[in-house]
Design a protein around this motif. Structure first.
Motif, mmCIF file in Angstrom:
data_model
loop_
_atom_site.group_PDB
_atom_site.id
_atom_site.type_symbol
_atom_site.label_atom_id
_atom_site.label_comp_id
_atom_site.label_asym_id
_atom_site.label_seq_id
_atom_site.Cartn_x
_atom_site.Cartn_y
_atom_site.Cartn_z
ATOM 1 N N SER A 59 -10.394 -3.652 -2.149
ATOM 2 C CA SER A 59 -9.346 -2.845 -1.537
ATOM 3 C C SER A 59 -8.048 -3.608 -1.318
ATOM 4 O O SER A 59 -7.046 -3.002 -0.913
ATOM 5 C CB SER A 59 -9.830 -2.285 -0.192
ATOM 6 N N ARG A 100 0.820 -1.203 0.000
ATOM 7 C CA ARG A 100 0.000 0.000 0.000
ATOM 8 C C ARG A 100 0.862 1.264 0.000
ATOM 9 O O ARG A 100 0.504 2.272 -0.626
ATOM 10 C CB ARG A 100 -0.943 -0.017 1.208
ATOM 11 N N MET A 116 -7.132 2.828 1.117
ATOM 12 C CA MET A 116 -7.606 1.783 0.216
ATOM 13 C C MET A 116 -9.111 1.571 0.360
ATOM 14 O O MET A 116 -9.827 1.430 -0.642
ATOM 15 C CB MET A 116 -6.864 0.475 0.503
#
Length: 414
Positions: free
Chosen positions: A241, A87, A221
């Motif tokens: 996500s 991420r 996300m």
């Protein structure tokens, strides 16, 4: 050269020309290791260029640039970015996509500090994302390392793996095997493609509310997934996500505490004014975050983090540029002597600051005390002092003659 149908001989003549800055590396190889090694290097570069040309399409207009970057953005949005490191890599990659959109193409310039400020992470996190995710997996290529006041030159790639169709994809997706080193273990819940709105993420990621100790990247996300497609269950959010089920539950709870999401039954939606200025649809323009994010950052204790990071980076840039200016003047560190109990600063003179009274017409150096020429010292044409000792194989005159002869041979060959 490969794109316009040139030949390796034409490339060689360009790179080996002394006036072409782009051929300095090949020219240095020829000087150090010989002409054969330089030609072999150019052959390898030429083969790599032909492979790149055959696997890519030429972008000829600004409209095609926007279309190309839009396709790349869709590819990023449907790629699973698993684990915290993944991420963070998404935030860094989205920062580079912003730079590329401003530059008008995949080729762009950016420094680590600029990427860190745009992504809202530290320089160490940016460097880790480069080395462990983005560069190994083909998302980014560094074409030239930054020197002086110029940032590094980067090129955005298409990422790894094969492209397959998926019902959750906006267009197409990139699949690749999990990497245990990145905590990307094989799991059915995160094995499918993602579906997020990276534009919303890019506008929010630099805010203090999404720092590591605050809402974090997992909240980005989840918000990106809900902004892309509202009314999703926890199971659907796990897929769209690319966040594990336990993390989705924790993230939704944190967002709900701040009034950013609501749930009706098993489905979750963004609060009506959660992203004030964003709107509730993908087609609406992204403007500025709501002032509520500042309150969240204050509550989490991360308010002012991005400003502190920018201040630190500005101080580092100023210090670095001062060092560059000092190096450009060829100055060394000053000496400090103590006389009569006082410290006296004696700066070291530059080589080209040798007083004119010390210089002889033939490059000799006069001793200011005796007024005679110092036999071992000479002054070169660039103003630098040269020490000639009995152990040297050639005298100053012989070195000057050899240099003149080498320049003449090079110019005649070129």
């Amino acid at each position: 050269m490969a794109r316009i149908g040139g030949t390796v001989d034409q490339l060689t003549s360009l790179l080996m020309h002394p006036d072409h800055e782009g051929g300095k590396h090949a020219q240095n190889i020829a000087l150090r290791s010989g002409q054969a090694r330089a030609l072999a290097y150019i052959e390898r570069v030429w083969e790599s260029a032909n492979v790149t040309v055959s696997n890519t399409a030429e972008v000829a207009s600004r409209q095609e640039v926007h279309e190309d970057l839009a396709v790349l953005r869709d590819r990023i949005e449907v790629t699973p970015w698993r684990s915290e490191r993944g991420r963070t890599a998404l935030r860094v990659l989205r920062a580079h996509l912003n730079f590329a959109e401003a530059a008008g193409g995949r080729l762009h310039a950016a420094s680590e500090r600029q990427a860190a400020e745009e992504a809202g992470v530290s320089r160490q996190a940016v460097r880790s994302a480069y080395e462990t995710v983005l560069k190994p997996r083909g998302w980014l290529r560094r074409l030239r390392i930054g020197r002086g006041k110029e940032g590094s030159s980067w090129y955005l790639g298409n990422g790894p793996g094969r492209v397959i169709e998926d019902p959750f994809s906006q267009s197409q997706t990139t699949q690749f095997p999990p990497d245990p080193a990145l905590d990307e273990w094989s799991a059915p819940e995160t094995g499918l493609a993602a579906d997020i709105d990276s534009t919303a993420i890019s506008r929010l990621m630099a805010h203090d509310a999404f720092a590591h100790r605050a809402l974090g990247s997992s909240a980005l996300m989840v918000i990106g997934a809900l902004h892309s497609r509202s009314s999703q269950t926890v199971g659907e959010l796990v897929i769209t996500s690319s966040v594990s089920r336990a993390t989705v539950y924790r993230t939704l709870h944190r967002l709900a505490v701040h009034g950013l999401v609501h749930h009706a039954g098993e489905t979750w939606i963004l609060a009506p004014r959660a992203l004030e200025g964003f709107g509730n649809g993908l087609a609406e323009a992204v403007t500025a975050p709501s002032r509520g994010w500042d309150e969240i950052a204050s509550h989490c204790g991360t308010a002012g983090l991005s400003a502190s990071r920018r201040t630190l980076h500005a101080a580092e840039r100023a210090t670095y540029r001062a060092v560059l200016d000092k190096l450009a003047e060829h100055r060394s560190a000053a000496h400090v002597i103590v006389r009569n109990g006082r410290q006296i600063l004696i700066p070291t003179p530059r080589p080209d600051e040798v007083p004119a009274t010390w210089r002889g017409p033939d490059g000799s150096v006069f001793d200011p005390v005796t007024g005679r020429a110092a036999p071992d010292w000479r002054i070169a044409t660039d103003g630098r002092l040269i020490l000639i000792t009995p152990t040297d194989q050639r005298s100053y005159d012989e070195l000057t003659a050899a240099h003149t002869e080498a320049l003449s041979e090079w110019e005649s060959t070129a």
